[in-house]
Scaffold this motif. Structure first.
Motif, PDB file in Angstrom:
ATOM      1  N   ASP A 104     -20.485  -0.821 -25.011  1.00  0.00           N
ATOM      2  CA  ASP A 104     -21.913  -1.003 -24.825  1.00  0.00           C
ATOM      3  C   ASP A 104     -22.742   0.551 -25.223  1.00  0.00           C
ATOM      4  OD1 ASP A 104     -21.766  -4.106 -25.755  1.00  0.00           O
ATOM      5  OD2 ASP A 104     -22.684  -4.898 -23.812  1.00  0.00           O
ATOM      6  N   ARG A 105     -21.403   0.747 -23.540  1.00  0.00           N
ATOM      7  CA  ARG A 105     -22.479   2.527 -23.622  1.00  0.00           C
ATOM      8  C   ARG A 105     -22.208   2.798 -24.763  1.00  0.00           C
ATOM      9  NH1 ARG A 105     -20.059   5.636 -18.465  1.00  0.00           N
ATOM     10  NH2 ARG A 105     -21.850   7.469 -18.832  1.00  0.00           N
ATOM     11  N   ALA A 106     -20.984   3.760 -25.491  1.00  0.00           N
ATOM     12  CA  ALA A 106     -21.470   3.767 -26.514  1.00  0.00           C
ATOM     13  C   ALA A 106     -22.583   3.678 -27.588  1.00  0.00           C
ATOM     14  CB  ALA A 106     -20.093   4.731 -26.649  1.00  0.00           C
ATOM     15  N   LEU A 107     -22.155   2.479 -27.756  1.00  0.00           N
ATOM     16  CA  LEU A 107     -23.073   1.531 -29.000  1.00  0.00           C
ATOM     17  C   LEU A 107     -24.720   2.028 -28.604  1.00  0.00           C
ATOM     18  CD1 LEU A 107     -22.959  -0.028 -31.859  1.00  0.00           C
ATOM     19  CD2 LEU A 107     -23.254  -2.217 -30.167  1.00  0.00           C
ATOM     20  N   ALA A 108     -24.810   1.468 -27.523  1.00  0.00           N
ATOM     21  CA  ALA A 108     -25.944   2.097 -27.254  1.00  0.00           C
ATOM     22  C   ALA A 108     -26.873   3.486 -27.551  1.00  0.00           C
ATOM     23  CB  ALA A 108     -26.431   1.804 -25.622  1.00  0.00           C
ATOM     24  N   ASP A 109     -26.037   4.385 -27.147  1.00  0.00           N
ATOM     25  CA  ASP A 109     -25.978   5.667 -27.131  1.00  0.00           C
ATOM     26  C   ASP A 109     -25.897   6.116 -28.795  1.00  0.00           C
ATOM     27  OD1 ASP A 109     -26.539   7.026 -24.784  1.00  0.00           O
ATOM     28  OD2 ASP A 109     -24.308   6.435 -24.820  1.00  0.00           O
ATOM     29  N   ASP A 110     -24.750   5.745 -29.284  1.00  0.00           N
ATOM     30  CA  ASP A 110     -24.912   5.498 -30.765  1.00  0.00           C
ATOM     31  C   ASP A 110     -26.246   4.762 -31.911  1.00  0.00           C
ATOM     32  OD1 ASP A 110     -22.410   7.249 -30.619  1.00  0.00           O
ATOM     33  OD2 ASP A 110     -21.287   5.034 -31.145  1.00  0.00           O
ATOM     34  N   VAL A 111     -26.678   4.220 -31.931  1.00  0.00           N
ATOM     35  CA  VAL A 111     -27.919   3.492 -32.010  1.00  0.00           C
ATOM     36  C   VAL A 111     -29.188   4.650 -31.864  1.00  0.00           C
ATOM     37  CG1 VAL A 111     -29.656   1.226 -31.580  1.00  0.00           C
ATOM     38  CG2 VAL A 111     -26.931   0.845 -31.774  1.00  0.00           C
ATOM     39  N   ALA A 112     -29.530   4.977 -30.399  1.00  0.00           N
ATOM     40  CA  ALA A 112     -30.205   5.568 -30.189  1.00  0.00           C
ATOM     41  C   ALA A 112     -30.608   6.949 -30.906  1.00  0.00           C
ATOM     42  CB  ALA A 112     -30.537   5.840 -29.017  1.00  0.00           C
ATOM     43  N   ALA A 113     -29.003   7.580 -31.279  1.00  0.00           N
ATOM     44  CA  ALA A 113     -28.905   8.920 -31.678  1.00  0.00           C
ATOM     45  C   ALA A 113     -29.554   8.465 -33.405  1.00  0.00           C
ATOM     46  CB  ALA A 113     -27.636   9.238 -31.696  1.00  0.00           C
ATOM     47  N   ALA A 114     -29.065   7.524 -33.803  1.00  0.00           N
ATOM     48  CA  ALA A 114     -29.656   7.317 -35.171  1.00  0.00           C
ATOM     49  C   ALA A 114     -30.867   7.234 -35.475  1.00  0.00           C
ATOM     50  CB  ALA A 114     -28.531   5.998 -35.370  1.00  0.00           C
TER      51      ALA A 114
END
Length: 111
Positions: A11-21
């Motif tokens: 979830d850590r990488a996913l949340a960061d990826d979503v925020a960046a997108a």
């Protein structure tokens, strides 16, 4: 919630990826954590504000501040499109605020 190609606990990488997108979408001034800071993904030692990724379902919630001159419906559609490739489920977008003309985006910080 994890994307199908991610091993559990990512979830850590996913949340960061979503925020960046989301922050890369034209018309987005920043992320918004909600009235009481309740919209976030909590991680060890930090949180990603404005993005809620959780194990309870396949949905991801994104809360944003849009720029003054951005067309809201088009910006929301662009956010959904940007995030759709990262998540398996529904992308819920909430516009929490509109940045005043010339206002610097201070909500871009995620931790």
């Amino acid at each position: 919630m994890t994307a199908p190609d991610r091993p559990g606990g990512e979830d850590r990488a996913l949340a960061d990826d979503v925020a960046a997108a989301v922050l890369g979408v034209p018309g987005v001034a920043g992320l918004h954590a909600g009235l009481f800071g309740e919209v976030a993904t909590y991680l060890p030692g930090r949180r990603v504000r404005g993005v809620r990724v959780g194990p309870e379902d396949d949905a991801v919630a994104v809360h944003v501040v849009v720029e003054w001159d951005a067309p809201v419906p088009a910006t929301v559609d662009a956010i959904r499109t940007a995030v759709a490739g990262l998540v398996a489920g529904t992308v819920h977008v909430t516009v929490e605020d509109v940045a005043a003309p010339g206002e610097a985006a201070t909500t871009r910080r995620n931790s």
